[in-house]
Design an enzyme around this catalytic site. Structure first.
Site, PDB file in Angstrom:
ATOM      1  N   GLU A 182      -3.779  -5.780  27.988  1.00 59.27           N
ATOM      2  CA  GLU A 182      -4.390  -4.759  27.149  1.00 59.27           C
ATOM      3  C   GLU A 182      -5.881  -5.037  26.972  1.00 59.27           C
ATOM      4  O   GLU A 182      -6.339  -6.175  27.145  1.00 59.27           O
ATOM      5  CB  GLU A 182      -3.681  -4.732  25.789  1.00 59.27           C
ATOM      6  CG  GLU A 182      -4.242  -3.777  24.741  1.00 59.27           C
ATOM      7  CD  GLU A 182      -4.235  -2.316  25.178  1.00 59.27           C
ATOM      8  OE1 GLU A 182      -4.954  -1.989  26.156  1.00 59.27           O
ATOM      9  OE2 GLU A 182      -3.543  -1.507  24.536  1.00 59.27           O
TER      10      GLU A 182
ATOM     11  N   HIS B 299      -9.066  -6.057  25.109  1.00 62.83           N
ATOM     12  CA  HIS B 299      -9.262  -6.998  23.997  1.00 62.83           C
ATOM     13  C   HIS B 299      -9.997  -6.260  22.876  1.00 62.83           C
ATOM     14  O   HIS B 299     -11.108  -5.775  23.068  1.00 62.83           O
ATOM     15  CB  HIS B 299     -10.062  -8.215  24.453  1.00 62.83           C
ATOM     16  CG  HIS B 299      -9.963  -9.377  23.519  1.00 62.83           C
ATOM     17  ND1 HIS B 299     -10.444  -9.328  22.235  1.00 62.83           N
ATOM     18  CD2 HIS B 299      -9.415 -10.617  23.657  1.00 62.83           C
ATOM     19  CE1 HIS B 299     -10.210 -10.481  21.629  1.00 62.83           C
ATOM     20  NE2 HIS B 299      -9.580 -11.278  22.468  1.00 62.83           N
TER      21      HIS B 299
ATOM     22  N   HIS C 214       4.152  -0.056  27.880  1.00 63.32           N
ATOM     23  CA  HIS C 214       5.263  -0.776  27.247  1.00 63.32           C
ATOM     24  C   HIS C 214       5.871   0.028  26.102  1.00 63.32           C
ATOM     25  O   HIS C 214       5.219   0.885  25.487  1.00 63.32           O
ATOM     26  CB  HIS C 214       4.789  -2.134  26.732  1.00 63.32           C
ATOM     27  CG  HIS C 214       3.727  -2.042  25.675  1.00 63.32           C
ATOM     28  ND1 HIS C 214       4.002  -1.732  24.357  1.00 63.32           N
ATOM     29  CD2 HIS C 214       2.385  -2.204  25.746  1.00 63.32           C
ATOM     30  CE1 HIS C 214       2.884  -1.722  23.659  1.00 63.32           C
ATOM     31  NE2 HIS C 214       1.885  -1.989  24.482  1.00 63.32           N
TER      32      HIS C 214
ATOM     33  N   GLY D 167      -1.638   0.543  26.878  1.00 64.10           N
ATOM     34  CA  GLY D 167      -2.307   1.815  26.673  1.00 64.10           C
ATOM     35  C   GLY D 167      -3.676   1.901  27.307  1.00 64.10           C
ATOM     36  O   GLY D 167      -4.006   2.882  27.972  1.00 64.10           O
ATOM     37  N   ASN D 168      -4.492   0.858  27.142  1.00 69.72           N
ATOM     38  CA  ASN D 168      -5.868   0.936  27.633  1.00 69.72           C
ATOM     39  C   ASN D 168      -6.049   0.441  29.054  1.00 69.72           C
ATOM     40  O   ASN D 168      -6.897   0.965  29.780  1.00 69.72           O
ATOM     41  CB  ASN D 168      -6.806   0.200  26.676  1.00 69.72           C
ATOM     42  CG  ASN D 168      -7.026   1.000  25.410  1.00 69.72           C
ATOM     43  OD1 ASN D 168      -7.626   2.064  25.442  1.00 69.72           O
ATOM     44  ND2 ASN D 168      -6.502   0.505  24.291  1.00 69.72           N
TER      45      ASN D 168
ATOM     46  N   ARG E 140     -11.609   2.914  19.339  1.00 66.12           N
ATOM     47  CA  ARG E 140     -10.326   3.011  20.033  1.00 66.12           C
ATOM     48  C   ARG E 140     -10.419   3.767  21.345  1.00 66.12           C
ATOM     49  O   ARG E 140      -9.762   3.401  22.314  1.00 66.12           O
ATOM     50  CB  ARG E 140      -9.279   3.712  19.150  1.00 66.12           C
ATOM     51  CG  ARG E 140      -8.846   2.961  17.922  1.00 66.12           C
ATOM     52  CD  ARG E 140      -7.751   3.722  17.183  1.00 66.12           C
ATOM     53  NE  ARG E 140      -6.538   3.794  17.987  1.00 66.12           N
ATOM     54  CZ  ARG E 140      -5.809   4.893  18.126  1.00 66.12           C
ATOM     55  NH1 ARG E 140      -6.167   6.030  17.561  1.00 66.12           N
ATOM     56  NH2 ARG E 140      -4.711   4.871  18.856  1.00 66.12           N
TER      57      ARG E 140
ATOM     58  N   THR F  21      -3.555  -4.529  18.443  1.00 66.19           N
ATOM     59  CA  THR F  21      -2.851  -5.653  19.064  1.00 66.19           C
ATOM     60  C   THR F  21      -3.704  -6.380  20.097  1.00 66.19           C
ATOM     61  O   THR F  21      -3.889  -7.590  20.025  1.00 66.19           O
ATOM     62  CB  THR F  21      -1.539  -5.175  19.710  1.00 66.19           C
ATOM     63  OG1 THR F  21      -0.804  -4.403  18.761  1.00 66.19           O
ATOM     64  CG2 THR F  21      -0.698  -6.370  20.139  1.00 66.19           C
TER      65      THR F  21
ATOM     66  N   SER G 100       5.891  -1.781  20.292  1.00 66.18           N
ATOM     67  CA  SER G 100       5.836  -3.196  19.921  1.00 66.18           C
ATOM     68  C   SER G 100       5.944  -3.337  18.408  1.00 66.18           C
ATOM     69  O   SER G 100       5.836  -2.363  17.660  1.00 66.18           O
ATOM     70  CB  SER G 100       4.527  -3.833  20.412  1.00 66.18           C
ATOM     71  OG  SER G 100       3.438  -3.414  19.602  1.00 66.18           O
TER      72      SER G 100
END
Length: 249
Positions: free
Chosen positions: A88, A90, A10, A184-185, A115, A22, A13
């Site tokens: 995404e 959690h 995306h 991203g993940n 991360r 996020t 944000s």
């Protein structure tokens, strides 16, 4: 004949711009994020991509990115499938926290492990946390046992893979060209699976916002090639910016 798959993270944000974790919090795009999504659509159009189907998560930053990109592609009519399995990762109790402040408190190394490592989870949210997914009606039909309170990338891959196997892979096997607008993940998880990336190497994989990643797959869905569309140097710089988000000033 190769199958074509595009992974699209995306656009920026509101919490990307504020450098906050996020996760499953439903945060919208910034104006820059909408512009990135539109540019992604133009890049895919210039590539001559004609999609048959699109997939996205249940979070509006991915949904709106897909809408903007399809409009730029002039392919608004495509069938779109949405699944919580593409959400995404959690981030547990880190959700909403500033990444730089968190790095200053816990150290850059620890934040980078949270991360970017494969199998280490951040601290979980409490069951009585107002942000627990069981309090969100979009997940009302799901068994509470499957709703995460924290996830590692490994957990995210375990969540994404059933959807890949049941929904996406059959479409690719049917020679359909597929677009996935996600996060991203959840996209790093698919990247790891497709490229058979090691647990160690995935630590250094960062997916930038709003830049389409085109995979060409064999008839057995093995990776033949993959590349970012547009300027490769710009994609590299954007990926480096993602990598630096968890560093203390």
């Amino acid at each position: 004949m190769t199958r074509k798959l595009v992974l699209l993270r995306h656009g920026q944000s509101q919490w990307n711009s504020m450098n906050r974790f996020t996760g499953w919090v439903d945060i919208g795009l910034t104006e820059q994020g909408h512009q990135e999504a539109t540019m992604a659509g133009h890049l895919m159009k210039e590539e001559g991509l004609e999609f048959d189907v699109a997939h996205t998560s249940l979070l509006k930053r991915a949904i709106h990115t897909l809408q903007d990109a399809l409009k730029a592609l002039d392919q608004d009519w495509l069938p779109i499938y949405k699944s919580w399995r593409l959400n995404e990762r959690h981030y547990g109790a880190l959700q909403g926290l500033d990444k730089i402040d968190t790095a200053a408190k816990h150290g850059e190394e620890q934040v980078n492990i949270w991360r970017r490592s494969y199998d280490i989870q951040p601290p979980p949210i409490d069951l009585d946390d107002p942000s627990h997914p069981m309090r969100d009606r979009r997940y009302a039909a799901l068994d509470r046992k499957v709703l995460p309170v924290t996830e590692s990338l490994k957990n995210t891959l375990e969540r994404v893979l059933p959807y890949w196997n049941d929904a996406i892979a059959p479409q690719l096997n049917d020679n359909k060209t597929v677009l996935i607008s996600a996060h991203g993940n959840s996209l790093r998880a698919l990247y790891k699976y497709l490229n058979q990336e090691s647990d160690e190497k995935i630590l250094n994989v960062n997916i930038p916002t709003g830049i389409p990643l085109l995979f060409e797959l064999s008839d057995t869905l093995q990776v033949v090639s993959y590349r970012y569309l547009g300027d490769p140097d710009a994609a590299q710089r954007a990926a480096e910016m993602v990598a630096n988000q968890g560093k203390a000033k």
